[in-house]
Design a protein around this motif. Structure first.
Motif, mmCIF file in Angstrom:
data_model
loop_
_atom_site.group_PDB
_atom_site.id
_atom_site.type_symbol
_atom_site.label_atom_id
_atom_site.label_comp_id
_atom_site.label_asym_id
_atom_site.label_seq_id
_atom_site.Cartn_x
_atom_site.Cartn_y
_atom_site.Cartn_z
ATOM 1 N N ILE A 73 50.389 18.609 -13.392
ATOM 2 C CA ILE A 73 49.668 18.917 -12.160
ATOM 3 C C ILE A 73 48.253 18.332 -12.267
ATOM 4 C CG2 ILE A 73 48.616 20.823 -10.839
ATOM 5 C CD1 ILE A 73 51.143 22.469 -11.591
ATOM 6 N N CYS A 74 47.802 17.699 -11.193
ATOM 7 C CA CYS A 74 46.435 17.159 -11.153
ATOM 8 C C CYS A 74 45.479 18.333 -10.933
ATOM 9 C CB CYS A 74 46.334 16.152 -10.006
ATOM 10 S SG CYS A 74 44.643 15.704 -9.577
ATOM 11 N N HIS A 75 44.479 18.489 -11.815
ATOM 12 C CA HIS A 75 43.592 19.645 -11.669
ATOM 13 C C HIS A 75 42.644 19.488 -10.475
ATOM 14 C CE1 HIS A 75 40.433 17.286 -13.729
ATOM 15 N NE2 HIS A 75 39.627 18.052 -13.055
ATOM 16 N N GLU A 76 42.509 18.234 -9.981
ATOM 17 C CA GLU A 76 41.603 17.996 -8.843
ATOM 18 C C GLU A 76 42.233 18.471 -7.534
ATOM 19 O OE1 GLU A 76 38.544 16.830 -8.913
ATOM 20 O OE2 GLU A 76 38.356 15.915 -10.888
ATOM 21 N N CYS A 77 43.481 18.053 -7.272
ATOM 22 C CA CYS A 77 44.109 18.361 -5.968
ATOM 23 C C CYS A 77 45.278 19.337 -6.094
ATOM 24 C CB CYS A 77 44.557 17.077 -5.279
ATOM 25 S SG CYS A 77 45.964 16.289 -6.087
ATOM 26 N N LYS A 78 45.631 19.704 -7.343
ATOM 27 C CA LYS A 78 46.698 20.693 -7.609
ATOM 28 C C LYS A 78 48.104 20.213 -7.260
ATOM 29 C CE LYS A 78 43.178 23.307 -8.583
ATOM 30 N NZ LYS A 78 42.628 23.071 -9.933
ATOM 31 N N ASN A 102 48.378 11.312 -5.571
ATOM 32 C CA ASN A 102 47.942 11.985 -4.349
ATOM 33 C C ASN A 102 46.452 11.751 -4.068
ATOM 34 O OD1 ASN A 102 48.352 13.861 -2.104
ATOM 35 N ND2 ASN A 102 47.088 15.254 -3.316
ATOM 36 N N CYS A 103 45.571 12.093 -5.027
ATOM 37 C CA CYS A 103 44.129 12.001 -4.746
ATOM 38 C C CYS A 103 43.461 10.853 -5.512
ATOM 39 C CB CYS A 103 43.430 13.324 -5.065
ATOM 40 S SG CYS A 103 43.235 13.632 -6.834
ATOM 41 N N HIS A 104 44.254 10.131 -6.351
ATOM 42 C CA HIS A 104 43.787 8.957 -7.100
ATOM 43 C C HIS A 104 42.758 9.272 -8.177
ATOM 44 C CE1 HIS A 104 46.149 6.849 -4.182
ATOM 45 N NE2 HIS A 104 45.439 7.374 -3.205
HETATM 46 ZN ZN LIG Z 1 45.185 14.698 -7.545
#
Ligand SMILES: [Zn+2]
Length: 126
Positions: A73-78, A102-104
Motif C-alpha cells: 500500500i502506498c502510504h501517500e494515497c493509501k 496511482n499518485c506517482h
Molecule cells: Zn500513491
C-alpha cells in the motif's frame, strides 16, 4: 548478535513510548527456502520477544499488527499497488523502490512499509 539485539531493543524501548511491529509468521517464512530469510526471521522473533518484556518493564506500549499489505500500500494515497500481484516471490523481494501507479510517489520499500505499520498501529489506539 544477541548482544546487539539487546542493545537495540533497550534503546528502542527507552526512546519511544509506543512501538509498532508486524506480526511476521515463522511458519510462512520457513516455507520460503531462502536461508537468509529464515535466519533473519529467527532474529526477528527474538527482537519482538525482547520488546515484549522490556516494554512491560518500562511501562511502554508494544502494538503488534497484521502485516497484510503493509509493503504493497502506498502510504501517500493509501492505494494498494496491484502491479505487484504479477511478480514472482524473488522479483517481489528484490523490489526495493517503486513508483505508486496511482499518485506517482517514489517510495522506498522499507520506509513506506514502516509508515504503514506505524499508521496501522496508531489506528488501534484511536
Ligand atoms: Zn500513491
Amino acid at each position: 548478535r544477541r548482544d546487539n539485539l539487546h542493545k537495540l531493543t533497550t534503546r528502542l524501548v527507552k526512546d519511544y513510548d509506543t512501538i509498532v511491529v508486524e506480526n511476521l509468521s515463522v511458519k510462512n517464512m520457513m516455507k520460503n527456502h531462502h536461508l537468509s530469510a529464515s535466519i533473519a526471521n529467527a532474529a526477528w522473533g527474538t527482537l519482538v520477544s525482547q520488546l515484549k518484556y522490556k516494554c512491560a518493564w518500562y511501562g511502554k506500549q508494544l502494538i503488534i499488527i497484521d502485516p497484510k499489505n503493509t509493503s504493497r500500500i502506498c502510504h501517500e494515497c493509501k492505494q494498494k499497488n496491484h502491479e505487484f500481484n504479477s511478480l514472482s516471490q524473488s522479483e517481489w523481494l528484490s523490489t526495493r523502490e517503486w513508483d505508486c501507479p496511482n499518485c506517482h510517489a517514489h517510495l522506498d520499500r522499507d520506509v513506506n512499509a514502516a509508515k504503514n505499520i506505524l499508521a496501522k498501529g496508531l489506528e488501534t489506539l484511536a
